[in-house]
Design an enzyme around this catalytic site. Structure first.
Site, PDB file in Angstrom:
ATOM      1  N   CYS A 255     -10.897   4.201  -6.132  1.00  0.00           N
ATOM      2  CA  CYS A 255     -10.071   3.653  -5.049  1.00  0.00           C
ATOM      3  C   CYS A 255     -10.338   4.408  -3.749  1.00  0.00           C
ATOM      4  CB  CYS A 255      -8.603   3.736  -5.423  1.00  0.00           C
ATOM      5  SG  CYS A 255      -8.257   2.936  -7.006  1.00  0.00           S
TER       6      CYS A 255
ATOM      7  N   GLU B   5      -8.141  -2.816  -8.262  1.00  0.00           N
ATOM      8  CA  GLU B   5      -8.220  -2.837  -6.796  1.00  0.00           C
ATOM      9  C   GLU B   5      -8.616  -4.228  -6.299  1.00  0.00           C
ATOM     10  OE1 GLU B   5      -7.556  -1.315  -4.193  1.00  0.00           O
ATOM     11  OE2 GLU B   5      -7.216   0.784  -4.676  1.00  0.00           O
TER      12      GLU B   5
ATOM     13  N   ASP C  70       0.819  -1.200   0.000  1.00  0.00           N
ATOM     14  CA  ASP C  70       0.000   0.000   0.000  1.00  0.00           C
ATOM     15  C   ASP C  70       0.860   1.260   0.000  1.00  0.00           C
ATOM     16  OD1 ASP C  70      -2.710   0.753  -0.156  1.00  0.00           O
ATOM     17  OD2 ASP C  70      -2.688   1.442   1.917  1.00  0.00           O
TER      18      ASP C  70
ATOM     19  N   TYR D 191      -9.633   4.979   7.859  1.00  0.00           N
ATOM     20  CA  TYR D 191     -10.461   4.959   6.642  1.00  0.00           C
ATOM     21  C   TYR D 191     -11.952   5.171   6.919  1.00  0.00           C
ATOM     22  CZ  TYR D 191      -6.268   3.634   4.194  1.00  0.00           C
ATOM     23  OH  TYR D 191      -5.002   3.654   3.665  1.00  0.00           O
TER      24      TYR D 191
ATOM     25  N   TYR E   5     -12.082   2.560  -0.438  1.00  0.00           N
ATOM     26  CA  TYR E   5     -11.500   2.535   0.903  1.00  0.00           C
ATOM     27  C   TYR E   5     -12.426   3.215   1.913  1.00  0.00           C
ATOM     28  CZ  TYR E   5      -6.975   0.364   0.080  1.00  0.00           C
ATOM     29  OH  TYR E   5      -5.986  -0.546  -0.168  1.00  0.00           O
TER      30      TYR E   5
END
Length: 597
Positions: free
Chosen positions: A197, A270, A91, A228, A201
């Site tokens: 993305c 993803e 990440d 998040y 998240y």
């Protein structure tokens, strides 16, 4: 029988008017559908920007990401630390590419406010990198030594940076992007590759935060969840989407198509990123994990009306009967005498009204005075026997009325071919029955009066392998006599058919049963199956089930809980008559759980 034709239709997926029109329903029915669906579409999407429309359109991909084994394990808190370390290392590469892409988009933007917004988003990513740095330090991870970048990470970062530099598949020429106006398009394209993305998240963060026990300080990955799910990150995701909407306003239809393709590609990458994360533990998903065709047999059962379909089949058969009925008494002597169209419409209305009134009375009469503390299958079965008597009586009333008389089988087949099925339904079944490495069978159990309608619907989707267990019309030649060959018309009939199918399986393989349904008529089958999945939100199903001690658990949270308890020594422990049913909002959840991505 579930006569919902004249009732507000519990439609779970809004079809487009073009699809409705292709069914060739009577004009007054088409008009009614058109008005209802267009008003719903206006209400739901009139204020939705480009980013929101794409998120809704590609919701299936977000579900697949949510049900990835890595994500389920992370949410449960029992993800092995080595897996999380690897994920954080990957990440970090993602975030560096994000920071670079935001910087490139800022350089391409022409508006000062847009530049400021992109600069703020870049700073947010840099702060996120610091958070990752604290996690790295906390677990003593050396990124340079321990983890090289994997192929799934490379594919996304290469895709994002290529987009940010103007190297986009589908563009006629990148040489024309020299003017400020043309460069602004690159900023829009870049955000099109980033927005999904960010939203994914933010979506996962909120889903994790909503789980029971997610706020416990003992969750090893609480910092990740807090980040998040935070208002700050949610705001950053929204800001990215709003900038995408703003920068896309002046784009042509062709250029918007390019953004849509970039958005979809980013979502797919993803999913690949999550599925590529190594796991050092057993996982509860997908259900077919560890399936051995030589030893195992998966038997999937499904209801049809409003589980697979958008409209109840009684509505379809009613419309066929009305539109093909004679308009006057001048009927050929050599044909079955039919009710006039106007009389037929009135009779259907009366039957439907009476059915609704008596159904509500029956449901009320079988409810226990007090909610049972513990699940009691025997008491529930006894109560549903009363509903079975009601359904039988209602079907007899339909037959005696003659409203089903004179329908041509070819009209039924054509209606079946054009029947609108729930989004993702046929794709799931196709993946099951066409998979040569999966020893699985699919059985459809339905109250539908006419099995030919069901077979035609699935045959048109190239799903001839599915076994249909339903009632049948009686015919003289190719025309219905008005009688029904009754096979499955009640909850008791359904569960007996369910048991008979399992008893008649001619193998000694270990069986795993899954039942997918939406109504009270499915309740006993849902409970007897190893895994019972409820599609939609039938209030009567939940009310009756709850009163008899049945628990309804969202599938995602149920899987997270099972994963939390799952280890090398335990089994998946899917067993019928547990009293727990799992709820989903779409067939994508069924697909992701049973089959995986």
């Amino acid at each position: 029988m579930r006569m919902r034709w004249f009732l507000p239709n519990p439609i779970k997926t809004l079809p487009t008017f073009n699809n409705i029109r292709s069914i060739s329903f009577p004009s007054f029915v088409r008009s009614s559908f058109r008005n209802r669906f267009q008003m719903a579409a206006i209400h739901n999407h009139s204020e939705a920007g480009l980013a929101k429309r794409f998120w809704i359109k590609f919701n299936r991909e977000s579900i697949f990401a949510m049900y990835a084994p890595f994500v389920i394990s992370l949410a449960s808190g029992n993800l092995k630390i080595d897996s999380f370390r690897h994920y954080i290392a990957q990440d970090v590469h993602f975030l560096r590419a994000f920071a670079q892409a935001y910087e490139s988009a800022e350089e391409c933007a022409d508006d000062d406010d847009d530049k400021l917004g992109l600069s703020q988003l870049r700073k947010t990513v840099l702060e996120e990198l610091k958070m990752h740095g604290s996690l790295v330090e906390e677990w003593g991870l050396d990124l340079a030594k321990e983890h090289s970048i994997n192929s799934a990470t490379v594919k996304y970062t290469d895709f994002l940076l290529a987009t940010a530099s103007g190297k986009i598949e589908g563009l006629k020429s990148s040489a024309k992007l020299a003017t400020p106006f043309e460069k602004t398009k690159i900023a829009a394209y870049t955000l099109g590759a980033m927005a999904p993305c960010m939203r994914l998240y933010a979506f996962l963060g909120k889903k994790f935060k909503e789980l029971p026990d997610s706020n416990e300080s003992t969750h090893p990955y609480s910092k990740w969840i807090d980040n998040y799910s935070s208002d700050g990150f949610q705001a950053s995701a929204l800001q990215t989407e709003e900038l995408l909407d703003k920068l896309s306003i002046t784009l042509t239809g062709e250029e918007l198509d390019v953004i849509e393709k970039l958005y979809y590609q980013a979502m797919k990458l993803e999913i690949d990123f999550f599925t590529a994360q190594p796991l050092f533990q057993p996982t509860i998903v997908p259900l077919i994990k560890g399936h051995n065709p030589e030893d195992d047999h998966i038997v999937i059962f499904s209801d049809f009306d409003l589980t697979c379909t958008v409209l109840d089949s009684s509505a379809i058969l009613a419309e066929i009967a009305i539109v093909t009925a004679p308009k006057s008494d001048n009927q050929p002597e050599d044909q079955i005498t039919r009710m006039l169209s106007s009389d037929l419409r009135n009779t259907w209305s009366s039957l439907s009204k009476l059915y609704t009134e008596e159904y509500e009375q029956c449901i009320e009469s079988i409810m226990p005075a007090n909610r049972l503390e513990n699940f009691d299958y025997k008491e529930l079965s006894m109560a549903l026997e009363q509903l079975s008597k009601f359904e039988n009586s209602a079907n007899n009333r339909v037959v005696e009325s003659g409203v089903l008389k004179g329908i041509n089988i070819e009209d039924i087949k054509r209606a079946g071919e054009r029947l609108i099925l729930q989004d993702g339904c046929t794709d799931f079944f196709r993946r099951v029955v066409k998979n040569e490495n999966l020893n699985a069978s699919v059985h459809v159990l339905s109250y539908c009066w006419c099995g030919d309608l069901i077979r035609s619907a699935f045959s048109s989707a190239d799903l001839n392998e599915m076994d249909v267990h339903a009632n049948e019309f009686s015919y003289e030649g190719s025309v219905s006599t008005g009688d029904i060959v009754k096979k499955v018309e009640s909850p008791i009939d359904k569960v007996q058919a369910f048991r008979n199918i399992l008893e008649n399986c001619k193998d000694d393989k270990k069986k795993l049963t899954v039942y997918i349904g939406d109504s009270v008529g499915d309740l006993l089958c849902l409970l007897e199956a190893d895994v019972g999945i409820v599609v939609g939100s039938s209030s009567s199903l939940r009310t009756i089930g709850t009163q008899f001690g049945v628990s309804f658990v969202p599938l995602f949270s149920g899987l997270v809980k099972k994963q939390k308890e799952y280890n090398e020594e335990s089994s998946s422990n899917w067993k019928g008559l547990s009293g727990t049913l799992y709820t989903v909002t779409s067939w994508a959840e069924v697909h992701a759980f049973v089959l995986g991505c």
